[in-house]
Design a protein around this motif. Structure first.
Motif, short mmCIF file in Angstrom:
data_model
loop_
_atom_site.label_atom_id
_atom_site.label_comp_id
_atom_site.label_asym_id
_atom_site.label_seq_id
_atom_site.Cartn_x
_atom_site.Cartn_y
_atom_site.Cartn_z
N GLY A 37 0.77 -1.10 -0.11
CA GLY A 37 -0.01 -0.23 0.03
C GLY A 37 0.87 1.18 0.11
O GLY A 37 0.31 2.30 0.46
N GLY A 38 2.18 1.34 -0.36
CA GLY A 38 2.93 2.38 -0.37
C GLY A 38 2.97 3.12 -1.71
O GLY A 38 1.93 2.80 -2.66
N ASP A 39 3.92 3.64 -2.20
CA ASP A 39 4.02 4.33 -3.40
C ASP A 39 5.31 4.44 -3.98
O ASP A 39 6.12 3.48 -3.64
N TYR A 40 5.53 5.24 -5.02
CA TYR A 40 6.90 4.81 -6.05
C TYR A 40 8.02 5.24 -5.03
O TYR A 40 9.00 4.86 -5.40
N LEU A 41 7.91 6.10 -4.06
CA LEU A 41 8.78 6.70 -3.20
C LEU A 41 9.61 5.36 -2.39
O LEU A 41 10.82 5.27 -2.21
N HIS A 42 8.65 4.52 -2.15
CA HIS A 42 9.20 3.25 -1.34
C HIS A 42 10.03 2.41 -2.38
O HIS A 42 10.99 1.76 -1.66
N ASP A 43 9.64 2.34 -3.45
CA ASP A 43 10.22 1.69 -4.54
C ASP A 43 11.57 2.16 -4.66
O ASP A 43 12.53 1.52 -4.98
N ALA A 44 11.74 3.53 -4.66
CA ALA A 44 12.87 4.29 -4.89
C ALA A 44 13.93 3.77 -3.82
O ALA A 44 15.24 3.58 -4.15
N VAL A 45 13.32 3.94 -2.54
CA VAL A 45 14.37 3.44 -1.60
C VAL A 45 14.91 2.05 -1.77
O VAL A 45 16.13 1.87 -1.64
N LEU A 46 13.97 1.05 -2.13
CA LEU A 46 14.52 -0.24 -2.28
C LEU A 46 15.54 -0.45 -3.41
O LEU A 46 16.66 -0.96 -3.41
N VAL A 47 15.38 0.43 -4.40
CA VAL A 47 16.20 0.43 -5.54
C VAL A 47 17.69 1.03 -5.20
O VAL A 47 18.81 0.51 -5.78
N GLU A 48 17.42 2.20 -4.45
CA GLU A 48 18.80 2.59 -3.78
C GLU A 48 19.73 1.68 -3.26
O GLU A 48 20.84 1.27 -3.33
N GLU A 49 18.88 0.97 -2.27
CA GLU A 49 19.42 -0.27 -1.42
C GLU A 49 19.98 -1.41 -2.10
O GLU A 49 21.21 -2.04 -2.09
N LEU A 50 19.31 -1.65 -3.16
CA LEU A 50 19.65 -2.77 -3.95
C LEU A 50 20.99 -2.59 -4.71
O LEU A 50 21.77 -3.44 -4.97
#
Ligand code: FAD
Length: 392
Positions: A77-90
């Motif tokens: 139930g989050g948004d694109y910013l949550h994915d942005a965080v994940l991508v930075e950490e990946l």
């Protein structure tokens, strides 16, 4: 690292907008996951030219495959910013191919289904994708159509109850392991933009895939694909018939933004490792970091990373606010992909011979980063887009 302090990593600062303390909590979770479940196996999976399906299952169990998708589909139930965080950490997992395989699933293959799919398509394809049971790939590029997307030829003929697909696709990330391919095909009479549609193709007789060897991204399966009389039912048409070009364009902005985020963080990770290395490695009786030339080189790298981060976060803020950020995202993609290659090359140089060795992380990092100025639209195409925005 959203604290945006490239010079002294770890220095506590308020999160940089658009990120909030809540995103920084998620960052901690992602960072722990990457450190425990991905980074320790990166070398093994690079050597094996494959990473196990289990990675997706573990990510799903940790709630990381559906951060931006609604809870009704099993997401967070989050948004694109949550994915942005994940991508930075990946970007810190130590394998560009591993990050790319995960990124293709969550960042480019599933968003078109979320954005353009019917409720039935979301249930059939997106929900299992969020559970990590079925992995997605986005299949657009062809042997004779890469930069010139509108020149794609894979043909879908209308037949009773669906389409008969013939043609081939090239360089498709997750192409071998995919449980579904979000595939661009030619359906209409218009030989260019107006004749493209998207079909969700499932594994069956007539779909052939094979893995291609490449310079970097070794852990990911980049596929050559062919479709020989593949029947796709009409309920697998994604979006409007002959309206596929809109779907391609809609996804490009986010894909390029993800690439920018990943490259800034990739450069940052190389920078941090190099800062440590130049403090330890001695030559002529002192740490090499004490030589002015090394200090200056690292200062230049820090400026490049910061500039890339600021431009990328500017795009992220515009994107999050729902504004058209096409021009800015194009700039960020162009700037950060080359910046990342250059910064890692400088970091490799500061490692001397060790930098060239597979035992040290710079060798793989440089090979992996080289994809950036090519994939998702080349540097030259980014400049063409920018040129057009200037009316040239
Ligand atoms: C590892 C990897 C993973 C990929 N994953 C995917 C994926 O998951 N799905 C997918 O659909 N695609 C994927 N791609 C394809 C990628 O998007 C294309 O490779 C890229 O868009 C470039 O297309 P091309 O390779 O056909 O190069 P070409 O279009 O043949 O370009 C060759 C050269 O000509 C230049 N050029 C072309 N047109 C112009 C112009 N008008 N002006 C100036 N110069 C020009 C290019 O910049 C480039 O330097 C992947 C590629 C790689 C390498």
């Amino acid at each position: 690292m959203a604290t945006a302090d490239v010079i002294k990593p770890g220095t506590a600062r308020a999160p940089v907008p658009p990120f909030t303390p809540e995103h920084e909590e998620l960052r901690e979770t992602c960072r722990r996951f990457v450190a425990a479940e991905l980074a320790p196996y990166a070398t093994q999976w690079e050597e094996e030219r494959w990473f196990p399906q289990e990675v997706f299952e573990k990510m799903a169990a940790a709630g990381l495959l559906g951060l931006k998708y609604p809870e009704s589909l099993g997401g967070q139930g989050g948004d694109y910013l949550h994915d942005a965080v994940l991508v930075e950490e990946l970007a810190r997992c130590g394998s560009g191919g591993l990050a790319a395989g995960i990124g293709a699933h969550i960042g480019i293959a599933t968003p078109p289904i979320f954005k353009f799919g019917t409720e039935e398509q979301k249930e059939r394809f997106l929900a299992p994708a969020i559970r990590g049971e079925s992995i997605g790939a986005l299949a657009i590029t062809e042997p004779d159509a890469g930069s010139d997307v509108a020149g794609l030829k894979t043909h879908a003929a209308k037949v009773d109850g669906g389409f008969l697909v013939n043609g081939s696709k090239m360089f498709i990330t997750n192409g071998v392991r995919a449980g579904f391919w979000v595939t661009a095909v030619r359906t209409g009479a218009d030989p260019r933009h107006g004749g493209i549609s998207f079909l969700i193709v499932e594994p069956q007789e007539g779909v052939h895939t094979s893995k291609i060897e490449k310079l970097g991204w070794h852990a990911s399966d980049t596929a050559l694909m062919s479709f020989d009389d593949v029947f796709v039912p009409e309920e697998n048409l994604l979006g409007e018939l002959d309206g596929g070009f809109k779907l391609i364009m809609a996804n490009f902005q986010w894909e390029r933004l993800l690439m920018a985020l990943g490259s800034v963080e990739g450069a940052q990770a190389a920078f941090e490792k190099t800062l440590e290395y130049v403090g330890e490695r001695q030559a002529f009786g002192r740490p090499i970091g004490k030589y002015q030339v090394s200090r200056h080189k690292l200062a230049e790298c820090a400026v490049q990373i910061q500039a890339g981060r600021d431009l990328t976060y500017h795009c992220l803020r515009l994107f999050h606010a729902g504004q058209d950020a096409m021009r800015e995202v194009t700039m960020a993609k162009l700037f950060t992909q080359r910046m990342c290659v250059d910064v890692i090359d400088d970091c490799l140089q500061l490692h001397g011979g060790a930098g060239y060795m597979a035992e040290y992380p710079m060798e793989r990092a440089l090979r992996d980063a080289r994809l950036g100025p090519i994939g998702g639209g080349t540097d030259e195409i980014m400049k063409e887009i920018l040129g057009k925005t200037m009316g040239l």
